[in-house]
Design a protein around this motif. Structure first.
Motif, short mmCIF file in Angstrom:
data_model
loop_
_atom_site.label_atom_id
_atom_site.label_comp_id
_atom_site.label_asym_id
_atom_site.label_seq_id
_atom_site.Cartn_x
_atom_site.Cartn_y
_atom_site.Cartn_z
N ASP A 355 47.51 27.86 35.58
CA ASP A 355 48.33 28.54 36.59
C ASP A 355 48.65 29.91 36.02
OD1 ASP A 355 50.27 29.46 38.33
OD2 ASP A 355 51.38 27.57 38.39
N ASP A 356 47.95 30.94 36.53
CA ASP A 356 48.06 32.26 35.94
C ASP A 356 49.32 32.99 36.40
OD1 ASP A 356 47.89 34.71 34.83
OD2 ASP A 356 46.13 35.36 35.96
N ALA A 357 50.41 32.66 35.75
CA ALA A 357 51.64 33.42 35.93
C ALA A 357 52.44 33.23 34.65
CB ALA A 357 52.42 32.93 37.14
N ASP A 440 51.76 31.55 28.22
CA ASP A 440 51.64 32.99 28.47
C ASP A 440 50.47 33.29 29.41
OD1 ASP A 440 53.82 33.47 26.91
OD2 ASP A 440 52.72 34.24 25.19
N ARG A 441 50.67 32.95 30.68
CA ARG A 441 49.68 33.20 31.74
C ARG A 441 48.33 32.56 31.44
NH1 ARG A 441 48.87 39.13 33.50
NH2 ARG A 441 47.48 37.96 34.87
N PRO A 442 48.20 31.26 31.63
CA PRO A 442 46.91 30.61 31.39
C PRO A 442 45.85 31.09 32.38
CG PRO A 442 48.69 29.00 31.63
CD PRO A 442 49.24 30.32 32.06
N GLU A 443 44.80 31.67 31.83
CA GLU A 443 43.67 32.11 32.68
C GLU A 443 42.57 31.06 32.56
OE1 GLU A 443 43.31 35.05 34.60
OE2 GLU A 443 44.47 36.63 33.64
N ASP A 444 41.41 31.48 32.13
CA ASP A 444 40.28 30.57 32.11
C ASP A 444 40.48 29.45 31.08
OD1 ASP A 444 37.87 29.64 32.96
OD2 ASP A 444 36.72 31.41 32.38
N PRO A 533 42.46 38.75 27.11
CA PRO A 533 41.29 37.92 27.44
C PRO A 533 41.53 37.21 28.77
CG PRO A 533 42.65 36.83 25.78
CD PRO A 533 43.23 38.20 25.97
N ASP A 534 40.46 37.01 29.54
CA ASP A 534 40.63 36.43 30.87
C ASP A 534 39.59 35.35 31.11
OD1 ASP A 534 40.85 35.92 33.60
OD2 ASP A 534 41.29 37.97 34.14
N ASN A 535 38.36 35.73 31.42
CA ASN A 535 37.31 34.74 31.69
C ASN A 535 36.42 34.57 30.47
OD1 ASN A 535 37.42 36.37 34.71
ND2 ASN A 535 37.89 34.20 34.55
N THR A 548 37.56 40.68 29.52
CA THR A 548 38.98 41.06 29.47
C THR A 548 39.45 41.71 30.78
OG1 THR A 548 38.65 43.31 28.61
CG2 THR A 548 38.75 41.48 27.00
N ASP A 549 40.76 41.67 30.96
CA ASP A 549 41.41 42.26 32.14
C ASP A 549 42.75 42.84 31.72
OD1 ASP A 549 42.66 42.92 34.49
OD2 ASP A 549 43.01 40.86 35.12
N GLY A 550 42.77 44.17 31.52
CA GLY A 550 44.06 44.80 31.25
C GLY A 550 44.12 45.65 30.00
N SER A 584 38.40 49.20 36.01
CA SER A 584 37.85 47.88 36.36
C SER A 584 38.25 46.83 35.34
CB SER A 584 36.32 47.94 36.42
OG SER A 584 35.78 48.15 35.12
N GLU A 585 38.16 45.55 35.74
CA GLU A 585 38.18 44.45 34.80
C GLU A 585 36.80 43.80 34.84
OE1 GLU A 585 40.88 41.60 37.46
OE2 GLU A 585 39.76 40.42 36.00
N VAL A 586 36.53 42.99 33.84
CA VAL A 586 35.23 42.31 33.75
C VAL A 586 35.46 40.83 34.02
CG1 VAL A 586 33.23 41.84 32.31
CG2 VAL A 586 34.48 43.99 32.05
#
Ligand code: FEO
Ligand code: CA
Ligand code: CA
Length: 645
Positions: A355-357, A440-444, A533-535, A548-550, A584-586
Motif C-alpha cells: 500500500d504505497d502511502a 515507509d511507502r511500500p512500493e514493489d 527505489p520503486d519498481n 527509481t522515482d523521485g 520522468s520516473e522509470v
C-alpha cells in the motif's frame, strides 16, 4: 535533501529505548563472512575489484563475474535523451498516442485529442510493462504482447491548459480514456522492436470499460451505485500503477492513487462512508483533478459509493479480449502499488502487494485452492478464495503474517466490520486494528526466482519521525527517510504460504558517502548513488534490477535503472545502468525470457512544466513530451548486463 544519520537523533534513541545504533542493527543482520567481504572487520579488509572489472583469480586468469554483471556504471549526464552504458542502445517502442488499431490514424495531434480517439491509442503515463509471449505459454522472446499500465494523466502537459480545472468536458473524457491499460502486440526483427498495429489482441482497457466485481465485496451494500445498482460490476479502472502476471497468463493491474479522483467527501452523510473516506484520503472538497466538475460519479455528494469501486487489483486477460476484466476484492482495497504472484512448492498461488502511502502496510494473499497448470479454466477464480494477511515486522528480525478474517480478533461488528466485505473494503482499517507495521511507502514487492526471497521496496517517507508521527524502527530505520530502503524477506521453511518469516535490511539508499546508507555490507565507496527505489525485477541469474522515482528532488539526479547482485562476493555492489529524461520516473522493468531486451516505461517526462513551455519534448523533439516504453538491448545482441551469457 540530505538524510540524517538516525543514530544521532535523540528522538530515535529514546523512542526505541534500547540505544541501538544503525551499525548495531546492521551488524546483527550481517554474517561475519559478509563483514569480511565488505572489509568492515578490522585487520580483515579485502581488496575489492574495480567497478567494471572482472575478478582476477589466483591462476591469473580473468573470468566473467558469476553475477553476469560486467557493464561499467553510468556517469549521469542530464542530456536530452535516455542514457545507457557503452555497448548498449535504446529505442522507442510505443508512445502516448500511438495507434493501436486501424481505427486510429497514424498522425497523432494532442491538441485535437478526443475521447474516442484516445480510446484506440496508447495511453498516458505508462507504468507496469509485462511481456507476454506469443504464442501463450511459450518462452518466445521476439514476439509477444506488451501489457502496459497507464497510471494517471498530466493534463497540464497533455493540453494547453493552466490547470486540470480548465479542462473541457471532452478533454476530461479523453483523460479518462488515457488511464487503464494497453495491450500491444510487438515483434523484434533485425534487432529492432516494433508495434504490430493491426495485432488482433491490441486493445485498451480504460476508466470507462465495463468491469465485473468478484470476491467478498461483490454485491455488498457499499458496492451499489446509480449505474451499478446490484453492486456486481463497475465502470472502469484507473490509477493503474504497477502490476503482476499470473501463472495462467493474465495480468493483475493495481489501482493506486484513486483517492485523487474523488471530491466533495465532506458531503458524505453515512458514518461508515465518512470513516472510510478519511482513512483512504478522498478529497474533502475539490479533488486533485477536479474532474467531478464534469463527472458526477466522482463527486461523493452525488455518488457516495463510487469510491468503493476503486483501490482494487484488476485481472485482465491479454490473450482474450472477450473476457471481461475482474476486480478481485478478496485481495483487499488500498493503494495497491503492484500485485506479484508466486507458486509455492505445495502448488498454491500467493500474492504480495504493498500500500504505497506513508505509514501503510505490506500484504500477502494465499489462495485456498491449488493452481492447476494443466487447466486454465479452473484457475480463473482462484483469487476469489483465500486469506488476506498483513505484515508485522518484529524488532528481532522475525515477522508475522496477520490474517484479516472477519470475526477473528478485533475484526468484528463492534469495530464496524459486519462481514468479510467490510474487511476487504476497509483493509487499511482492519490492518491497523490487528497491529500491522507501518512502513515507509511500500512500493514493489517481488520474489527472486533464484533464491525465492521476497524483496520489499520502501520508496521514502519524509514524515518518519516527524512530530506526532511514528518513530523510526528497525524495518524503517531512518528519520525523515528521503531516500528509501529495500527489505529482504525469507519466508519460514521457504514456504511462501507460511505465516511467519525472517527479514533483514538489504539496502538503505542515498549518497554512498552518507554514513546512514547501507548496501548489503558492500564497500559503499564502490557503488552508485541511488534514491527512491520503486519498481524492481530480476534477471536470469537472480540479480536485482531497480527503477527509481523521485531522485530529482531527493538527490538532484535524474531517475534511472540500476543492477545489484544479491548473492556472492558482489552482494550489494550497485551500479547504475540507465539515466532517464528530465521530469520522468522509470517504471515497468521487464526482461524478455532470453534476457536480451529490457523494456522500461518512461513515465511523465517533463513533469513539473506545462504544455506551452515543457522542460523536454522527448522523444519527438517537437510537440508535448510523450510518455513511452523503450527497449534496451546490447549492441552485440547479448544478455542485458552480462558479457555473452
Ligand atoms: Fe504509482 Fe507507488 O507508484
Ligand atoms: Ca510505482
Ligand atoms: Ca512511485
Amino acid at each position: 535533501m540530505k538524510a540524517r544519520h538516525w543514530e544521532d537523533d535523540p528522538a530515535v534513541r529514546s523512542d526505541q529505548g534500547i540505544g541501538d545504533t544503525f551499525g548495531d542493527v546492521i551488524a546483527r543482520r550481517l554474517s561475519r563472512r559478509d563483514l569480511l567481504r565488505a572489509g568492515l572487520v578490522a585487520g580483515f579488509g579485502v581488496a575489492l575489484t574495480g567497478i567494471g572489472d572482472s575478478p582476477a583469480h589466483a591462476d591469473g586468469q580473468v573470468r566473467p563475474s558469476p553475477t553476469g554483471l560486467d557493464f561499467a556504471p553510468l556517469t549521469p549526464s542530464k542530456g536530452p535523451d535516455v542514457l545507457v552504458p557503452a555497448g548498449y542502445r535504446s529505442q522507442i517502442v510505443v508512445r502516448w498516442g500511438d495507434p493501436l488499431g486501424p481505427g486510429a490514424s497514424d498522425a497523432f495531434d494532442p491538441a485535437a485529442l478526443t475521447p474516442r480517439d484516445q480510446a484506440v491509442r496508447f495511453g498516458y503515463n505508462c507504468d507496469f510493462v509485462g511481456f507476454m509471449p506469443l504464442p501463450r505459454g511459450s518462452r518466445t522472446s521476439d514476439h509477444g504482447l506488451l501489457v502496459v499500465n497507464h497510471e494517471y494523466v498530466n493534463p497540464e502537459l497533455m493540453f494547453p491548459v493552466e490547470s486540470p480545472g480548465d479542462l473541457t468536458r471532452e478533454q476530461v473524457d479523453a483523460c479518462m480514456e488515457a488511464m487503464g491499460l494497453s495491450v500491444v502486440e510487438v515483434r523484434r526483427a533485425a534487432g529492432r522492436w516494433s508495434v504490430v498495429v493491426d495485432g488482433a489482441r491490441n486493445r485498451r482497457v480504460t476508466a470507462t470499460t465495463s468491469v465485473i466485481i468478484t470476491g467478498p465485496a461483490r454485491g455488498d451494500e457499499r458496492m451499489k451505485t446509480s449505474d451499478h445498482p446490484d453492486g456486481t460490476s463497475c465502470t472502469g479502472t484507473m490509477h493503474n500503477c504497477s502490476a503482476g502476471t499470473t501463472p495462467w497468463g493474465t495480468v493483475l493491474s493495481a489501482e493506486e492513487n484513486f483517492q485523487d479522483m474523488f471530491g466533495n467527501a465532506s458531503a458524505l452523510m453515512d458514518a461508515r462512508d465518512r470513516r472510510s473516506a478519511q482513512r483512504y484520503g478522498l478529497g474533502e472538497n475539490e479533488s486533485v483533478y477536479r474532474f467531478e466538475r464534469h463527472l458526477d460519479r466522482l463527486d461523493c455528494g452525488k455518488e457516495p459509493h463510487e469510491p468503493y469501486h476503486f483501490g482494487w487489483v484488476v485481472e485482465v486477460d491479454p490473450y482474450d479480449r472477450d473476457w471481461t476484466p475482474r476486480k478481485r476484492t478478496a485481495l483487499g482495497r488500498f493503494r495497491h502499488e503492484a500485485a506479484t504472484t508466486h507458486v509455492t512448492r505445495g502448488g498454491k498461488v500467493v500474492l504480495y502487494s504493498g500500500d504505497d502511502a506513508r505509514f501503510e502496510y505490506v500484504y500477502k494473499f494465499v489462495c485456498a485452492r491449488p493452481y492447476d497448470p494443466r487447466n486454465r479454466a479452473v484457475n480463473r477464480d482462484l483469487l476469489d478464495d483465500g486469506i488476506l494477511y498483513v505484515a508485522r515486522f518484529n524488532e528481532d528480525g522475525s515477522g508475522d503474517w496477520l490474517p484479516l478474517v472477519h470475526g477473528r480478533g478485533p475484526l468484528t461488528e463492534d469495530n464496524g466490520f459486519r462481514s468479510q466485505a467490510d474487511v476487504a473494503i476497509d483493509a487499511r482499517i482492519a490492518a491497523h486494528l490487528v497491529g500491522a507495521t507501518k512502513m515507509d511507502r511500500p512500493e514493489d514487492i517481488e520474489v527472486n526466482p533464484a533464491n525465492r526471497k521476497v524483496y520489499v521496496v520502501c520508496t521514502n517517507n519524509v514524515d518518519r519521525g516527524a512530530d506526532g508521527k511514528a518513530k523510526p524502527d528497525r524495518p524503517n530505520p531512518r528519520v525523515r527517510n528521503a531516500h528509501g530502503h529495500i527489505i529482504e524477506i525469507a519466508e519460514a521453511g521457504d514456504d511462501h504460504a507460511a505465516t511467519s518469516f525472517r527479514w533483514e535490511l538489504f539496502m538503505v539508499c542515498g549518497e554512498p558517502d552518507d554514513p546512514a546508507t547501507y548496501f548489503a555490507g558492500f564497500d559503499r565507496s564502490q557503488v552508485s548513488p541511488i534514491s527512491c527505489p520503486d519498481n524492481i525485477c530480476f534477471d536470469r541469474r537472480g540479480n536485482l534490477w531497480i527503477a527509481t522515482d523521485g531522485q530529482e528532488k531527493a538527490l538532484d539526479r535524474r531517475d534511472g535503472f540500476y543492477a545489484v547482485p544479491v548473492a556472492g562476493p558482489e552482494r550489494g555492489r550497485l551500479r547504475q545502468f540507465m539515466e532517464s529524461v528530465e521530469g520522468s520516473e522509470v517504471c515497468g522493468p521487464e526482461f524478455t525470457p532470453d534476457g536480451k531486451t529490457v523494456f522500461l516505461a518512461i513515465q511523465h517526462p517533463g513533469e513539473g512544466s506545462t504544455f506551452s513551455n515543457p522542460t523536454t519534448r522527448w522523444p519527438d523533439g517537437s510537440g508535448p513530451p510523450r510518455p513511452s516504453v523503450i527497449a534496451i538491448q546490447a549492441e552485440n545482441g547479448g544478455v542485458i548486463g552480462g558479457r555473452g551469457t
